[in-house]
Design a protein around this motif. Structure first.
Motif, PDB file in Angstrom:
ATOM      1  N   ASP A 150       0.834  -1.059   0.107  1.00 59.26           N
ATOM      2  CA  ASP A 150       0.062  -0.074   0.110  1.00 59.26           C
ATOM      3  C   ASP A 150       0.712   1.317  -0.053  1.00 59.26           C
ATOM      4  O   ASP A 150       2.107   1.175   0.238  1.00 59.26           O
ATOM      5  CB  ASP A 150      -0.976   0.145   1.274  1.00 59.26           C
ATOM      6  N   SER A 151       0.422   2.277  -0.335  1.00 60.43           N
ATOM      7  CA  SER A 151       1.011   3.573  -0.339  1.00 60.43           C
ATOM      8  C   SER A 151      -0.113   4.595  -0.045  1.00 60.43           C
ATOM      9  O   SER A 151      -1.379   4.491  -0.108  1.00 60.43           O
ATOM     10  CB  SER A 151       1.839   4.114  -1.810  1.00 60.43           C
ATOM     11  N   ASP A 152       0.500   5.679   0.321  1.00 57.07           N
ATOM     12  CA  ASP A 152      -0.282   6.957   0.830  1.00 57.07           C
ATOM     13  C   ASP A 152       0.618   8.359   0.767  1.00 57.07           C
ATOM     14  O   ASP A 152       1.755   8.423   0.868  1.00 57.07           O
ATOM     15  CB  ASP A 152      -0.750   6.730   2.251  1.00 57.07           C
ATOM     16  N   VAL A 153      -0.239   9.394   0.751  1.00 61.45           N
ATOM     17  CA  VAL A 153       0.212  10.794   0.517  1.00 61.45           C
ATOM     18  C   VAL A 153       0.216  10.948   2.153  1.00 61.45           C
ATOM     19  O   VAL A 153      -0.663  11.150   2.696  1.00 61.45           O
ATOM     20  CB  VAL A 153      -0.541  11.547  -0.124  1.00 61.45           C
ATOM     21  N   PHE A 154       1.309  11.864   2.683  1.00 56.60           N
ATOM     22  CA  PHE A 154       1.223  12.604   3.926  1.00 56.60           C
ATOM     23  C   PHE A 154       0.152  13.798   3.960  1.00 56.60           C
ATOM     24  O   PHE A 154       0.053  14.442   3.084  1.00 56.60           O
ATOM     25  CB  PHE A 154       2.489  13.044   4.467  1.00 56.60           C
ATOM     26  N   ASP A 155      -0.526  13.685   5.181  1.00 56.41           N
ATOM     27  CA  ASP A 155      -1.575  14.831   5.265  1.00 56.41           C
ATOM     28  C   ASP A 155      -0.856  15.900   5.898  1.00 56.41           C
ATOM     29  O   ASP A 155       0.444  15.883   5.824  1.00 56.41           O
ATOM     30  CB  ASP A 155      -2.834  14.429   6.259  1.00 56.41           C
ATOM     31  N   SER A 156      -1.570  17.123   6.118  1.00 58.61           N
ATOM     32  CA  SER A 156      -0.809  18.243   6.569  1.00 58.61           C
ATOM     33  C   SER A 156      -0.097  18.169   7.998  1.00 58.61           C
ATOM     34  O   SER A 156       0.685  18.966   8.212  1.00 58.61           O
ATOM     35  CB  SER A 156      -1.891  19.435   6.620  1.00 58.61           C
ATOM     36  N   THR A 157      -0.678  17.101   8.828  1.00 54.94           N
ATOM     37  CA  THR A 157       0.302  16.971   9.995  1.00 54.94           C
ATOM     38  C   THR A 157       1.419  16.047   9.733  1.00 54.94           C
ATOM     39  O   THR A 157       1.979  15.744  10.887  1.00 54.94           O
ATOM     40  CB  THR A 157      -0.826  16.217  10.921  1.00 54.94           C
ATOM     41  N   GLY A 158       1.641  15.223   8.591  1.00 57.26           N
ATOM     42  CA  GLY A 158       2.700  14.526   8.616  1.00 57.26           C
ATOM     43  C   GLY A 158       2.284  12.993   8.907  1.00 57.26           C
ATOM     44  O   GLY A 158       3.330  12.440   9.067  1.00 57.26           O
ATOM     45  N   SER A 159       1.108  12.772   8.581  1.00 55.39           N
ATOM     46  CA  SER A 159       0.581  11.423   8.825  1.00 55.39           C
ATOM     47  C   SER A 159       0.207  10.678   7.763  1.00 55.39           C
ATOM     48  O   SER A 159      -0.441  11.516   6.727  1.00 55.39           O
ATOM     49  CB  SER A 159      -0.338  11.498   9.958  1.00 55.39           C
ATOM     50  N   ALA A 160       0.280   9.485   7.672  1.00 56.74           N
ATOM     51  CA  ALA A 160      -0.083   8.498   6.561  1.00 56.74           C
ATOM     52  C   ALA A 160      -0.608   7.302   7.289  1.00 56.74           C
ATOM     53  O   ALA A 160      -0.059   6.855   7.956  1.00 56.74           O
ATOM     54  CB  ALA A 160       0.891   8.348   5.568  1.00 56.74           C
ATOM     55  N   THR A 161      -1.932   6.614   6.661  1.00 59.15           N
ATOM     56  CA  THR A 161      -2.529   5.750   7.358  1.00 59.15           C
ATOM     57  C   THR A 161      -2.649   4.529   6.042  1.00 59.15           C
ATOM     58  O   THR A 161      -2.970   4.866   4.850  1.00 59.15           O
ATOM     59  CB  THR A 161      -3.599   5.877   7.880  1.00 59.15           C
ATOM     60  N   LEU A 162      -2.038   3.423   6.199  1.00 54.54           N
ATOM     61  CA  LEU A 162      -2.108   2.369   5.148  1.00 54.54           C
ATOM     62  C   LEU A 162      -2.840   1.213   5.724  1.00 54.54           C
ATOM     63  O   LEU A 162      -2.590   1.034   6.656  1.00 54.54           O
ATOM     64  CB  LEU A 162      -0.560   1.952   4.615  1.00 54.54           C
ATOM     65  N   ASP A 163      -3.378   0.465   4.686  1.00 59.98           N
ATOM     66  CA  ASP A 163      -4.015  -0.852   5.002  1.00 59.98           C
ATOM     67  C   ASP A 163      -3.205  -1.951   4.069  1.00 59.98           C
ATOM     68  O   ASP A 163      -3.529  -1.779   2.745  1.00 59.98           O
ATOM     69  CB  ASP A 163      -5.427  -1.032   4.767  1.00 59.98           C
ATOM     70  N   LEU A 164      -2.380  -2.849   4.673  1.00 57.46           N
ATOM     71  CA  LEU A 164      -1.667  -3.744   3.630  1.00 57.46           C
ATOM     72  C   LEU A 164      -2.503  -4.704   3.301  1.00 57.46           C
ATOM     73  O   LEU A 164      -2.921  -5.239   4.397  1.00 57.46           O
ATOM     74  CB  LEU A 164      -0.330  -3.915   4.554  1.00 57.46           C
ATOM     75  N   SER A 165      -2.287  -5.208   2.167  1.00 57.67           N
ATOM     76  CA  SER A 165      -3.231  -6.156   1.768  1.00 57.67           C
ATOM     77  C   SER A 165      -2.187  -7.448   1.365  1.00 57.67           C
ATOM     78  O   SER A 165      -1.665  -7.342   0.184  1.00 57.67           O
ATOM     79  CB  SER A 165      -3.963  -5.785   0.404  1.00 57.67           C
ATOM     80  N   PHE A 166      -2.049  -8.326   2.231  1.00 58.67           N
ATOM     81  CA  PHE A 166      -1.177  -9.781   1.960  1.00 58.67           C
ATOM     82  C   PHE A 166      -2.019 -10.755   1.676  1.00 58.67           C
ATOM     83  O   PHE A 166      -2.992 -10.945   2.138  1.00 58.67           O
ATOM     84  CB  PHE A 166      -0.529 -10.007   3.123  1.00 58.67           C
TER      85      PHE A 166
END
Length: 166
Positions: A150-166
């Motif tokens: 998974d990949s994501d863009v950082f939000d304005s607070t510097g956080s990114a949340t991913l859900d890994l699909s294995f």
């Protein structure tokens, strides 16, 4: 994301993987630990770039990718993840206990990448205290380099949340 396949070569050319060792906090994983070989922080030999804020001069900090940057050009980032919608744990991460984390920068040619490996999957969180702001996206994949989970863009607070699909 074919550019993600380039980062092992880039990382290998600039000093290899950075690993945790005991020492001052750097942020990674669930907390504690320091830097092993590679750039920034303390705890191991330096393969390139700066080794501490003091080596950068007045008004600059040693970013975790080994660059001396103005303190206004770095930020704290947090990457958190789940696995198939469930909290990261020894059970949910059993197929891929170690991950590679790649931070992607703003260069259009895909050469602006930096990463860490191994990252324990079961931690569910990775924090870096002095990440250059130009790194706007993060990707996680199993350490076998077989697929991007998974990949994501950082939000304005510097956080990114991913859900890994294995």
């Amino acid at each position: 994301m074919s550019a993600l396949r380039l980062w092992p070569l880039v990382l290998g050319l600039v000093g290899g993987c950075i690993t945790q060792s005991s020492g001052p906090p750097y942020g990674g994983g669930g907390g504690g630990g320091g830097w092993g070989t590679g750039t920034g922080g303390t705890g191991g030999p330096i393969s390139y770039g700066c080794s501490s804020d003091e080596s950068c001069g007045t008004g600059y900090v040693c970013a975790r990718d080994g660059e001396c940057l103005a303190s206004t050009d770095v930020r704290v980032i947090h990457v958190t993840w789940t696995v198939n919608g469930q909290a990261a744990s020894a059970t949910t991460c059993s197929s891929y206990p170690n991950l590679d984390i790649t931070f992607l920068g703003s260069r259009a040619d895909g050469t602006d990448q930096f990463g860490f490996a191994p990252v324990p999957c079961m931690e569910g969180k990775f924090t870096v205290d002095k990440m250059p702001k130009r790194y706007a996206q993060v990707a996680l994949e199993p350490d076998c380099l077989c697929k991007t989970a998974d990949s994501d863009v950082f939000d304005s607070t510097g956080s990114a949340t991913l859900d890994l699909s294995f």
